[in-house]
Design a protein around this motif. Structure first.
Motif, mmCIF file in Angstrom:
data_model
loop_
_atom_site.group_PDB
_atom_site.id
_atom_site.type_symbol
_atom_site.label_atom_id
_atom_site.label_comp_id
_atom_site.label_asym_id
_atom_site.label_seq_id
_atom_site.Cartn_x
_atom_site.Cartn_y
_atom_site.Cartn_z
ATOM 1 N N GLY A 11 0.724 -1.430 -0.030
ATOM 2 C CA GLY A 11 0.072 -0.121 0.177
ATOM 3 C C GLY A 11 0.875 1.363 0.116
ATOM 4 N N GLY A 16 2.239 4.027 4.363
ATOM 5 C CA GLY A 16 3.219 3.314 3.692
ATOM 6 C C GLY A 16 4.300 4.179 3.323
ATOM 7 N N GLU A 36 1.787 -1.462 -4.694
ATOM 8 C CA GLU A 36 0.600 -0.659 -4.891
ATOM 9 C C GLU A 36 -0.182 -1.070 -5.845
ATOM 10 O OE1 GLU A 36 -1.402 1.855 -2.998
ATOM 11 O OE2 GLU A 36 -2.671 1.690 -4.845
ATOM 12 N N MET A 65 -9.395 6.472 -4.591
ATOM 13 C CA MET A 65 -9.063 5.717 -2.997
ATOM 14 C C MET A 65 -7.684 4.865 -3.321
ATOM 15 S SD MET A 65 -11.700 6.418 -1.238
ATOM 16 C CE MET A 65 -11.343 5.255 0.075
ATOM 17 N N GLY A 69 0.070 7.528 -3.346
ATOM 18 C CA GLY A 69 -0.681 8.671 -2.496
ATOM 19 C C GLY A 69 -1.722 8.204 -1.664
ATOM 20 N N VAL A 176 -1.417 -7.285 -4.332
ATOM 21 C CA VAL A 176 -0.986 -8.480 -3.320
ATOM 22 C C VAL A 176 -2.367 -9.200 -3.182
ATOM 23 C CG1 VAL A 176 -0.195 -9.258 -0.918
ATOM 24 C CG2 VAL A 176 0.888 -7.085 -2.349
ATOM 25 N N GLY A 206 -5.137 0.625 3.870
ATOM 26 C CA GLY A 206 -6.205 1.852 3.824
ATOM 27 C C GLY A 206 -7.536 1.283 3.644
ATOM 28 N N SER A 208 -9.359 1.048 1.416
ATOM 29 C CA SER A 208 -10.014 0.449 0.247
ATOM 30 C C SER A 208 -9.479 -0.890 0.408
ATOM 31 C CB SER A 208 -9.347 1.097 -1.276
ATOM 32 O OG SER A 208 -7.843 1.204 -1.122
ATOM 33 N N CYS A 269 -14.816 16.539 8.495
ATOM 34 C CA CYS A 269 -14.291 16.577 7.188
ATOM 35 C C CYS A 269 -14.976 17.733 6.615
ATOM 36 C CB CYS A 269 -14.502 15.317 6.034
ATOM 37 S SG CYS A 269 -13.346 15.819 4.499
ATOM 38 N N GLU A 279 -16.517 8.501 -3.987
ATOM 39 C CA GLU A 279 -15.415 7.286 -3.932
ATOM 40 C C GLU A 279 -15.947 5.995 -4.088
ATOM 41 O OE1 GLU A 279 -13.965 8.223 0.014
ATOM 42 O OE2 GLU A 279 -15.041 6.473 0.730
ATOM 43 N N GLY A 289 -15.795 14.641 0.265
ATOM 44 C CA GLY A 289 -15.426 15.867 -0.232
ATOM 45 C C GLY A 289 -14.216 16.614 -0.046
ATOM 46 N N ARG A 442 -7.585 7.175 11.064
ATOM 47 C CA ARG A 442 -8.603 7.587 10.114
ATOM 48 C C ARG A 442 -8.319 9.271 9.560
ATOM 49 N NH1 ARG A 442 -14.277 7.128 13.348
ATOM 50 N NH2 ARG A 442 -13.906 8.568 14.902
ATOM 51 N N GLY A 443 -7.315 9.461 9.604
ATOM 52 C CA GLY A 443 -6.995 10.727 8.865
ATOM 53 C C GLY A 443 -5.593 10.780 8.544
HETATM 54 C C1 LIG Z 1 -11.777 12.399 -0.914
HETATM 55 C C2 LIG Z 1 -11.129 12.210 0.485
HETATM 56 C C3 LIG Z 1 -10.819 13.357 1.112
HETATM 57 C C4 LIG Z 1 -10.181 12.983 2.403
HETATM 58 N N1 LIG Z 1 -9.598 14.207 3.080
HETATM 59 C C5 LIG Z 1 -8.975 14.236 4.108
HETATM 60 C C6 LIG Z 1 -8.524 15.335 4.947
HETATM 61 O O1 LIG Z 1 -8.504 16.285 4.376
HETATM 62 N N2 LIG Z 1 -7.819 15.100 5.963
HETATM 63 C C7 LIG Z 1 -7.548 13.694 6.641
HETATM 64 O O2 LIG Z 1 -6.803 13.751 7.558
HETATM 65 N N3 LIG Z 1 -7.805 12.704 5.948
HETATM 66 C C8 LIG Z 1 -8.565 12.845 4.715
HETATM 67 N N4 LIG Z 1 -8.974 11.873 4.002
HETATM 68 C C9 LIG Z 1 -8.655 10.442 4.597
HETATM 69 C C10 LIG Z 1 -7.253 10.069 4.450
HETATM 70 O O3 LIG Z 1 -6.998 10.264 3.000
HETATM 71 C C11 LIG Z 1 -6.931 8.877 4.978
HETATM 72 O O4 LIG Z 1 -7.002 8.710 6.424
HETATM 73 C C12 LIG Z 1 -5.493 8.227 4.696
HETATM 74 O O5 LIG Z 1 -5.153 8.399 3.210
HETATM 75 C C13 LIG Z 1 -5.221 7.082 5.207
HETATM 76 O O6 LIG Z 1 -3.693 6.569 4.755
HETATM 77 P P1 LIG Z 1 -3.493 4.945 4.596
HETATM 78 O O7 LIG Z 1 -1.970 4.841 4.326
HETATM 79 O O8 LIG Z 1 -3.877 4.376 5.893
HETATM 80 O O9 LIG Z 1 -4.504 4.353 3.452
HETATM 81 P P2 LIG Z 1 -4.728 4.843 1.980
HETATM 82 O O10 LIG Z 1 -4.338 6.206 1.974
HETATM 83 O O11 LIG Z 1 -6.136 4.397 1.755
HETATM 84 O O12 LIG Z 1 -3.723 4.027 1.110
HETATM 85 C C14 LIG Z 1 -3.728 2.753 1.077
HETATM 86 C C15 LIG Z 1 -3.307 1.983 -0.236
HETATM 87 O O13 LIG Z 1 -3.015 0.672 -0.074
HETATM 88 C C16 LIG Z 1 -3.222 0.166 -1.480
HETATM 89 N N5 LIG Z 1 -3.919 -1.259 -1.281
HETATM 90 C C17 LIG Z 1 -4.908 -1.755 -0.513
HETATM 91 N N6 LIG Z 1 -4.907 -2.973 -0.806
HETATM 92 C C18 LIG Z 1 -3.881 -3.463 -1.433
HETATM 93 C C19 LIG Z 1 -3.387 -4.803 -1.881
HETATM 94 N N7 LIG Z 1 -4.002 -5.905 -1.502
HETATM 95 N N8 LIG Z 1 -2.067 -4.689 -2.846
HETATM 96 C C20 LIG Z 1 -1.682 -3.544 -3.026
HETATM 97 N N9 LIG Z 1 -2.101 -2.441 -2.804
HETATM 98 C C21 LIG Z 1 -3.120 -2.303 -1.809
HETATM 99 C C22 LIG Z 1 -4.606 0.942 -2.013
HETATM 100 O O14 LIG Z 1 -4.807 0.799 -3.200
HETATM 101 C C23 LIG Z 1 -4.240 2.332 -1.413
HETATM 102 O O15 LIG Z 1 -3.503 2.948 -2.248
HETATM 103 C C24 LIG Z 1 -9.848 11.817 2.946
HETATM 104 C C25 LIG Z 1 -10.013 10.788 2.080
HETATM 105 C C26 LIG Z 1 -10.811 10.784 0.650
HETATM 106 C C27 LIG Z 1 -11.044 9.757 -0.081
#
Ligand SMILES: Cc1cc2nc3c(=O)[nH]c(=O)nc-3n(C[C@H](O)[C@H](O)[C@H](O)COP(=O)(O)OP(=O)(O)OC[C@H]3O[C@@H](n4cnc5c(N)ncnc54)[C@H](O)[C@@H]3O)c2cc1C
Length: 464
Positions: A11, A16, A36, A65, A69, A176, A206, A208, A269, A279, A289, A442-443
């Motif tokens: 991810g 990550g 990714e 999603m 990034g 994966v 994440g 997704s 948000c 999404e 949003g 969750r942020g």
């Molecule tokens: C439109 C939108 C607006 C947002 N606005 C804000 C904001 O203003 N402020 C804030 O704090 N948060 C915001 N968020 C939430 C924020 O984006 C998340 O909290 C943050 O991205 C979480 O990071 P993460 O690394 O845990 O997961 P993610 O950013 O979700 O990344 C996880 C990655 O893992 C990949 N992945 C998953 N499973 C697999 C697999 N099996 N093999 C390979 N790759 C995989 C996914 O494709 C993804 O790219 C927003 C989210 C969205 C969708």
């Protein structure tokens, strides 16, 4: 046997990415890889945002999603500097340590183009808003916040990519499928049949990837604890209604306990002068949003989520499926996201295209289908949302106007949490799980902090 990698990260979301950053700057000799499933940062594009289509095109990998990034890439990057919300990292390490990690990430972000200044300032005005909110039993969560803006947020992530690409093996469009545990470490099995071995494995899937991650935990017998599910709507009003609050606080995180059920409802948000977007998680379309930093790109509306939090008790232990099924019901009735005028909801009638056309508030998301949210959202959550809207109206008159737009549904589902140690290690040595998908955060800010925390633990084990 020599493993292909010392550290593999599943991810490329901010959690990550930050783990890879910290490892790669401190130990240039470690072989680090990121896998990714979505597109590379330069290939990510949502057909709705680029106005090629009006309805979700069901892209194979949703660019909102997934991709380098992660979910935050098209967000407006509200970077919250707090332990009060945005995750539960402070249930593993102290508040002070979480804040240190967030400030550390803030420093990296500034290096990559983030603004220096924070938006929230404790002032007489903000105190007056807090006092007024309390009169209505609305509890304001205070926190320093930075607003990158959607356009700058993407630039910052591109700078992370540029920096990491010469230090870390980044593979996109690379899903994966499975992992296997052996004496030497971990075998990571890709969907395309390729396998890699690694000594340390960091899972950063994440939201997704939360369902996939939960299934993997069950398969390997890792104990899971229940997590909460947040169900609600995205509210859109003329920006002027919230101007006093957004100009002083940028976003108001307000919590309220409903009189009808005693459930917690919160605003989440908030996007001043922003846009509502869809999404897509595994074919299920929900709302979110964002807002631009550039004033020329502003809309006339402000949107925010209104979420009702619920945690299930025995014997049910699959909140993910609960949230997903409610969202899929709105997709069934509305062929995607449903939009309803608050006045229509209260009058017990659906919003039609002609009623929406007459509305004084014009939706920023054209892809939403006029409909009836009461056929989708369970009574308990809907009653709580309605009660909260009337209470918010006391603080910011106009919020409960007839033309206030509600988009549904907004669902924040996370997998059940694996049982973690203090350093986010799972029940298998050198296997870590971080970020939103592991139910830890969750942020953006806490997700990034969780990546740094785990990277530092690995560095410690490697004798740093
Ligand atoms: C439109 C939108 C607006 C947002 N606005 C804000 C904001 O203003 N402020 C804030 O704090 N948060 C915001 N968020 C939430 C924020 O984006 C998340 O909290 C943050 O991205 C979480 O990071 P993460 O690394 O845990 O997961 P993610 O950013 O979700 O990344 C996880 C990655 O893992 C990949 N992945 C998953 N499973 C697999 C697999 N099996 N093999 C390979 N790759 C995989 C996914 O494709 C993804 O790219 C927003 C989210 C969205 C969708």
């Amino acid at each position: 046997m020599k493993n292909n990698y010392d550290v593999l990260i599943i991810g490329a979301g901010i959690s990550g990415i930050c783990a890879a950053y910290e490892l790669s700057i401190k130990r240039k000799d470690l072989k680090i890889g990121i896998l990714e499933q979505g597109n590379g940062i330069y290939e990510r594009s949502c057909p709705i945002i680029s106005k090629k289509v009006t309805k979700c095109a069901h892209c194979q990998e949703c660019s909102i999603m997934k991709g380098f990034g992660g979910a935050g890439s098209f967000s407006d990057g509200k970077f919250n500097i707090t332990t009060e919300f945005g995750g539960w990292l402070n249930s593993y390490v102290s508040d002070e340590e979480v804040m240190n990690l967030i400030h550390y990430v803030d420093g990296i972000n500034i290096e990559f183009g983030a603004p220096q200044e924070t938006l929230y300032k404790n002032s007489e005005k903000t105190q007056a808003i807090e006092r007024e909110a309390l009169k209505h039993d609305l509890h304001l969560l205070n926190a320093d916040v930075k607003h990158f803006g959607t356009e700058r947020n993407l630039e910052i992530l591109k700078n992370y990519y540029q920096f990491l690409s010469s230090r870390v093996d980044i593979q996109c469009n690379c899903k994966v499928e499975d992992i296997e545990i052996s004496e030497e470490g971990y075998l990571v099995v890709l969907e395309n049949g390729i396998n890699y071995t690694t000594t340390y494995l960091i899972m950063a899937p994440g939201r997704s990837g939360a369902e996939w991650f939960g299934n993997l935990c069950k398969k390997h017998g890792f104990a899971l604890t229940n997590n909460q599910v947040d169900i609600g709507v995205r509210v859109e009003v003329p920006a002027i209604i919230l101007e006093e609050i957004t100009s002083n606080l940028y976003e108001a995180k307000l919590k309220y306990r409903t009189k009808c059920y005693g459930d917690i409802v919160r605003t989440f948000c908030m996007n001043p002068y922003g846009y509502v977007v869809t999404e897509n998680i595994d074919g299920i379309i929900t709302v979110n949003g964002h807002s631009y930093g550039d004033q020329k790109l502003r809309s006339k509306n402000t949107n925010f989520a209104l979420l009702v939090s619920g945690t299930f008790t025995e014997p049910f232990n699959d909140p993910y499926q609960y949230g997903k099924r409610i969202a899929s019901c709105s997709n069934l009735l509305g062929d995607g996201v449903i939009i309803q005028r608050f006045g229509d909801l209260i009058s017990g009638r659906r919003t039609t295209a002609s009623r929406l056309e007459k509305s004084f508030v014009h939706p920023t998301l054209a892809a939403a289908e006029p409909g009836d949210l009461s056929l989708v959202i369970p009574k308990r959550q809907l009653d709580s949302i309605i009660e909260m809207l009337y209470v918010l109206d006391e603080l910011a008159p106009g919020i409960a106007n007839e033309d206030t737009l509600l988009y549904g549904v907004e669902v924040k589902v996370y997998s059940s949490k694996p049982m973690h140690s203090k350093c986010l290690e799972m029940a298998s040595k050198n296997l870590f799980a971080i970020g939103d998908g592991a139910g830890v955060t969750r942020g953006i800010s806490q997700a990034a902090a969780s990546g740094i925390l785990v990277a530092r633990e690995i560095l410690k084990r490697e004798g740093e």
